[in-house]
Design an enzyme around this catalytic site. Structure first.
Site, short mmCIF file in Angstrom:
data_model
loop_
_atom_site.label_atom_id
_atom_site.label_comp_id
_atom_site.label_asym_id
_atom_site.label_seq_id
_atom_site.Cartn_x
_atom_site.Cartn_y
_atom_site.Cartn_z
N TYR A 147 -6.86 -1.44 -18.97
CA TYR A 147 -5.61 -1.20 -18.22
C TYR A 147 -5.88 -1.30 -16.72
O TYR A 147 -5.15 -1.99 -15.99
CB TYR A 147 -5.05 0.18 -18.59
CG TYR A 147 -3.71 0.46 -17.93
CD1 TYR A 147 -2.54 -0.07 -18.44
CD2 TYR A 147 -3.63 1.24 -16.79
CE1 TYR A 147 -1.31 0.16 -17.83
CE2 TYR A 147 -2.41 1.49 -16.18
CZ TYR A 147 -1.26 0.95 -16.70
OH TYR A 147 -0.05 1.19 -16.09
N SER A 150 -6.60 -4.86 -15.84
CA SER A 150 -5.42 -5.73 -16.00
C SER A 150 -4.48 -5.61 -14.80
O SER A 150 -3.91 -6.60 -14.34
CB SER A 150 -4.67 -5.40 -17.30
OG SER A 150 -3.96 -4.15 -17.18
N LYS A 151 -4.36 -4.40 -14.27
CA LYS A 151 -3.48 -4.19 -13.12
C LYS A 151 -4.15 -4.70 -11.83
O LYS A 151 -3.50 -5.26 -10.95
CB LYS A 151 -3.11 -2.71 -12.99
CG LYS A 151 -2.29 -2.17 -14.18
CD LYS A 151 -0.94 -2.88 -14.31
CE LYS A 151 -0.02 -2.17 -15.28
NZ LYS A 151 1.31 -2.82 -15.40
N ALA A 181 7.87 9.70 -15.54
CA ALA A 181 8.33 10.27 -16.82
C ALA A 181 9.05 9.22 -17.66
O ALA A 181 10.28 9.09 -17.61
CB ALA A 181 9.24 11.46 -16.55
N THR A 182 8.28 8.42 -18.38
CA THR A 182 8.82 7.43 -19.32
C THR A 182 8.02 7.56 -20.62
O THR A 182 6.99 8.24 -20.65
CB THR A 182 8.66 5.99 -18.77
OG1 THR A 182 7.27 5.66 -18.80
CG2 THR A 182 9.20 5.83 -17.36
P1 NAI Z 1 7.82 2.06 -21.12
O1 NAI Z 1 6.88 2.16 -22.25
O2 NAI Z 1 9.01 2.94 -21.08
O3 NAI Z 1 8.30 0.55 -20.93
C1 NAI Z 1 7.43 -0.54 -21.12
C2 NAI Z 1 8.24 -1.68 -21.68
O4 NAI Z 1 7.37 -2.81 -21.81
C3 NAI Z 1 8.84 -1.36 -23.06
O5 NAI Z 1 10.21 -1.65 -23.11
C4 NAI Z 1 8.03 -2.25 -23.98
O6 NAI Z 1 8.74 -2.68 -25.14
C5 NAI Z 1 7.69 -3.42 -23.05
N1 NAI Z 1 6.57 -4.15 -23.63
C6 NAI Z 1 5.33 -3.66 -23.93
N2 NAI Z 1 4.63 -4.59 -24.58
C7 NAI Z 1 5.42 -5.68 -24.70
C8 NAI Z 1 5.26 -6.96 -25.29
N3 NAI Z 1 4.13 -7.29 -25.96
N4 NAI Z 1 6.27 -7.83 -25.21
C9 NAI Z 1 7.42 -7.51 -24.59
N5 NAI Z 1 7.65 -6.32 -24.01
C10 NAI Z 1 6.65 -5.41 -24.08
O7 NAI Z 1 6.93 2.32 -19.80
P2 NAI Z 1 7.30 2.23 -18.24
O8 NAI Z 1 6.79 3.44 -17.62
O9 NAI Z 1 8.69 1.84 -18.05
O10 NAI Z 1 6.32 1.05 -17.81
C11 NAI Z 1 6.76 -0.02 -17.00
C12 NAI Z 1 5.59 -0.50 -16.17
O11 NAI Z 1 5.17 0.52 -15.29
C13 NAI Z 1 4.36 -0.90 -16.98
O12 NAI Z 1 3.86 -2.11 -16.47
C14 NAI Z 1 3.39 0.24 -16.72
O13 NAI Z 1 2.05 -0.18 -16.82
C15 NAI Z 1 3.78 0.62 -15.31
N6 NAI Z 1 3.37 1.97 -14.92
C16 NAI Z 1 3.95 3.06 -15.51
C17 NAI Z 1 3.56 4.33 -15.15
C18 NAI Z 1 4.13 5.55 -15.78
O14 NAI Z 1 3.56 6.62 -15.60
N7 NAI Z 1 5.22 5.46 -16.52
C19 NAI Z 1 2.53 4.54 -14.12
C20 NAI Z 1 2.01 3.33 -13.55
C21 NAI Z 1 2.42 2.09 -13.95
#
Ligand code: NAI
Length: 257
Positions: A147, A150-151, A181-182
């Site tokens: 992870y 990748s980032k 908070a997701t």
């Molecule tokens: P989330 O889990 O709510 O949303 C992630 C979305 O990506 C989901 O809708 C999921 O279906 C989609 N996804 C995952 N794998 C996929 C695939 N193979 N094909 C198509 N869609 C796919 O999580 P969140 O928090 O909204 O994450 C969004 C971004 O933020 C991500 O890139 C995550 O790495 C990044 N992020 C989130 C943090 C957090 O604490 N929530 C912190 C730092 C970064």
């Protein structure tokens, strides 16, 4: 009246991507949501042939591309690199000719990218590869490290992309959140440690809300951010600054501010 903008948002089914799609639609923008479920374009971003089909399915000019979808460190390293590094790169490349002049691209990265020890040359050597090749060449075997790498790799790609898209006035930036908070947060609790995630909230007062990250992406997609290019906007509630500043002096109080 301004023309409605058309913006493609990946990861639109949940969390930050869903909050962004909702906010943009409320602004009057048109949104194409892309996700592996519940989306206008259903696409598994681990599969380059599905990415190719998704690119072909976009039949209008885009004003913005928000590359939000991501997999956490609880997934397999190969899938993590596929979704977090390779897919954003393939989508931006494949959609390049469908992006209008003056459009904007925003990638969602993470503050944990900073933990990757690779220098720019080493990142460049991995960037053009497939996810399987990145795993083999980097030797990364666990999800947490995958992870972070990748980032870090996608952050490096943003710098190349900011240069490559510049002649067409297309800006490329990244947003790096701390804990938000997701649904993915419980995965981070597993891969990073629930105590570390809780400690971050203790330091800053709370976790971020997906709408707060969406608001920053919305800004970077807008003309208001017209001279912001190739940059990383860290959104961590002050986490890094507070850690760097150290504990407040004993006499420090709200009155002292
Ligand atoms: P989330 O889990 O709510 O949303 C992630 C979305 O990506 C989901 O809708 C999921 O279906 C989609 N996804 C995952 N794998 C996929 C695939 N193979 N094909 C198509 N869609 C796919 O999580 P969140 O928090 O909204 O994450 C969004 C971004 O933020 C991500 O890139 C995550 O790495 C990044 N992020 C989130 C943090 C957090 O604490 N929530 C912190 C730092 C970064």
């Amino acid at each position: 009246m301004n023309r409605r903008r058309l913006i493609l948002v990946t990861g639109s089914a949940s969390g930050i991507g869903a909050a962004l799609a909702k906010r943009l639609r409320a602004d009057g923008d048109e949104v194409i949501g892309l996700d592996r479920r519940d989306a206008d374009i259903v696409c598994d971003l681990t599969d380059p042939s599905q990415i190719e089909a998704s690119i072909a399915a976009v039949d209008a000019s885009l004003d913005g591309l928000a590359l939000v979808a991501g997999l956490p460190g609880t997934a397999e390293p190969c899938a993590i690199f596929a979704v977090n590094t390779v897919a954003p790169r393939l989508l931006a490349k494949g959609l390049a000719q469908k992006l209008r002049e003056g459009a904007a691209i925003v990638v969602v990265s993470s503050i944990t990218a900073a933990r990757c020890p690779l220098d720019d040359a080493a990142k460049d050597a991995l960037l053009a590869r497939s996810s399987g090749e990145i795993v083999r060449a980097s030797g990364v075997a666990d999800g947490k490290t995958a992870y972070e790498y990748s980032k870090a790799l996608i952050n490096r790609w943003v710098q190349h992309a900011a240069r490559d898209f510049l002649p067409r006035g297309i800006r490329v930036n990244m947003v790096s959140p701390g804990p938000v908070a997701t649904p993915i947060l419980s995965d981070f609790e597993q891969s990073i440690g629930a105590d570390r995630i809780a400690a971050a909230a203790q330091l800053t007062g709370r976790h971020g809300a997906p709408q707060e990250i969406a608001a920053a992406i919305r800004f970077l997609l807008s003309a208001d951010a017209g001279w912001i290019n190739g940059t990383e906007l860290k959104i961590d509630g002050g986490y890094h600054a507070l850690r760097a500043a150290g504990p407040a002096p004993a006499a420090f109080s709200k009155q002292a501010v």
